[in-house]
Write an enzyme that holds these catalytic residues in place. Structure first.
Site, PDB file in Angstrom:
ATOM      1  N   GLY A 275      -2.489  -3.764  -3.978  1.00 22.31           N
ATOM      2  CA  GLY A 275      -2.025  -2.385  -4.068  1.00 22.31           C
ATOM      3  C   GLY A 275      -2.952  -1.603  -4.979  1.00 22.31           C
TER       4      GLY A 275
ATOM      5  N   ASN B 231      -9.088  -1.805   5.034  1.00 19.95           N
ATOM      6  CA  ASN B 231      -8.592  -2.906   4.211  1.00 19.95           C
ATOM      7  C   ASN B 231      -7.718  -3.836   5.038  1.00 19.95           C
ATOM      8  OD1 ASN B 231      -8.564  -0.358   1.928  1.00 19.95           O
ATOM      9  ND2 ASN B 231      -9.674  -2.230   1.466  1.00 19.95           N
TER      10      ASN B 231
ATOM     11  N   GLU C 198       6.126  -3.161   5.371  1.00 17.91           N
ATOM     12  CA  GLU C 198       4.767  -3.668   5.578  1.00 17.91           C
ATOM     13  C   GLU C 198       4.869  -5.178   5.632  1.00 17.91           C
ATOM     14  OE1 GLU C 198       1.905  -3.268   2.445  1.00 17.91           O
ATOM     15  OE2 GLU C 198       0.237  -3.143   3.837  1.00 17.91           O
TER      16      GLU C 198
ATOM     17  N   ASP D   3      -0.566   3.575  -1.836  1.00 16.45           N
ATOM     18  CA  ASP D   3      -0.265   2.136  -1.940  1.00 16.45           C
ATOM     19  C   ASP D   3       0.122   1.802  -3.390  1.00 16.45           C
ATOM     20  OD1 ASP D   3       0.201  -0.384  -0.951  1.00 16.45           O
ATOM     21  OD2 ASP D   3      -1.906  -0.958  -0.767  1.00 16.45           O
TER      22      ASP D   3
ATOM     23  N   HIS E  69      -3.109  -5.330   8.538  1.00 16.35           N
ATOM     24  CA  HIS E  69      -3.182  -6.750   8.163  1.00 16.35           C
ATOM     25  C   HIS E  69      -3.316  -7.585   9.436  1.00 16.35           C
ATOM     26  CE1 HIS E  69      -2.370  -6.541   3.800  1.00 16.35           C
ATOM     27  NE2 HIS E  69      -1.745  -5.431   4.110  1.00 16.35           N
TER      28      HIS E  69
HETATM   29 ZN   LIG Z   1      -1.353  -3.764   2.799  1.00 18.10          ZN
END
Ligand SMILES: [Zn+2]
Length: 380
Positions: free
Chosen positions: A306, A215, A125, A271, A191
């Site tokens: 997270g 998110n 990630e 997560d 992201h």
């Molecule tokens: Zn993330």
């Protein structure tokens, strides 16, 4: 002659249907069949229900270990075992944005850890994300993908059956996405502030996934549907969702679950960080302190860092708090993530599937977990 084992339970969910008073027959680590209990009188009785093992595509840590802080093969074993205690039988070990050196060490140790029970592959990630949507990722480490980065990722993929790269459109080109996808890497948009149209262009290039929907991305506006709109409206995209009661409001969870265009679907992710299966109250990520309180993990400024859940917590949340049928909740945490990676022999207990399962209690907890027919943790 391969070993044959038999497990009896009051009911067994095969990923599609329930079988009452049934026996799961396992041979060579795979499901041979589910038969009526009368046909296998010597089967080992297990408590409650047998259900397919959960598949978590975003796991940063567990058992007190964060992979970023201990990018070793031993850490992968600790993390997988910590999650197995909660019914998760397949984990994509996830590295949050880090230095090139740590990333290289993590990839090398993951290669050495291939075959660890519960390890499905790796998920990188970052670091090629949008600065504006950094979330908990260290902005100093976020950077554009170079040709060398691309080559390293493609070389790494040869060691893993499954590899996910979460990327932002701001730092990775469609040509790079095309090259990664052609190498068998699952490209997940996340992201990023990318628009709906840009997201579709990236899907055209081969992106098939969206990381933690809602998110760290642009939200759905009426004339600017953004990545959220693209994820829900484009059937090529699968989308992970953090259902912990904090990351996404219940109404947004319900709308996403109702509104997703197929065949791509929604799947649950944890997560999870190092806190899972431990009593840690704080830890560090890239030198910054992360605090654990009231079921949440945050940086000092309150940014979510997270989640403090395992996948079964999300399953329980969508079942008990959102009112989804248990079968649907189970599928969101097993069948759907398997399908999102194109895996046909996990996430269910039909003949030929990996014998990955756990005993589910009525209050939605795990009481014993098996991976490849071998008991990993707990149970009678
Ligand atoms: Zn993330």
């Amino acid at each position: 002659m391969m070993d044959k084992t038999a497990f009896r339970a009051a009911r067994i969910f095969d990923g599609t249907d329930w079988h009452d008073d049934a026996v799961l027959l396992v041979q060579g680590g795979r499901v041979a069949a589910i038969v009526p209990a009368a046909k296998a009188p010597d089967a080992r009785p297990l408590p409650e229900a047998i259900v397919p093992g959960l598949i978590d595509l975003q796991v940063n840590g567990g058992g007190g270990v964060l992979w970023n802080n201990d990018p070793s093969a031993a850490a992968i074993g600790t993390i997988c075992k910590a999650h197995a205690a909660f019914g998760t039988t397949s984990v994509m070990i996830t590295l949050i944005t880090d230095t090139p050196d740590t990333t290289a060490r993590a990839i090398a140790s993951a290669q050495a850890a291939v075959g660890t029970p519960g390890m499905l592959g790796i998920h990188l990630e970052g670091p090629h994300l949008s600065l504006a949507r950094k979330g908990t990722h260290d902005p100093a480490l976020i950077r554009k993908m170079t040709h060398a980065d691309q080559a390293n990722l493609i070389a790494a993929k040869t060691h893993f059956d499954h590899m996910i790269c979460t990327v932002g459109a701001e730092t990775v080109s469609t040509d790079q996405v095309q090259a990664l996808a052609a190498a068998g890497i699952t490209v997940s948009l996340g992201h990023t502030d990318c628009s709906y149209d840009t997201a579709l262009a990236y899907a055209d290039a081969g992106a098939t996934m969206v990381t933690h929907l809602f998110n760290a991305m642009g939200q759905m506006q009426h004339r600017a549907p953004g990545l959220v709109g693209a994820a829900l409206d484009d059937g090529r995209l699968w989308a992970g969702l953090i259902a912990d009661g904090y990351h996404v409001a219940d109404a947004a969870l319900r709308v996403a679950l109702r509104g997703k265009a197929g065949p791509g679907g929604i799947f649950l992710v944890s997560d999870a960080m190092s806190t899972i299966g431990s009593d840690l109250t704080e830890f560090t990520l890239n030198g910054r302190q992360i605090f654990r309180a009231e079921g949440r993990l945050t940086l000092a400024d309150g940014t979510l860092a997270g989640a403090d859940i395992v996948l079964i917590d999300a399953l329980r949340y969508v079942h008990q708090s959102l009112g989804l049928p248990l079968e649907t909740a189970l599928q969101l945490a097993s069948t759907a993530p398997a399908q999102a990676l194109g895996i046909s022999d996990r996430g269910h207990l039909h003949p030929g599937a990996h014998a990955d399962f756990f005993c589910l209690t009525p209050d939605i907890r795990a009481a014993g977990t098996w991976i490849g027919g071998q008991q990993i943790t707990g149970g009678a």
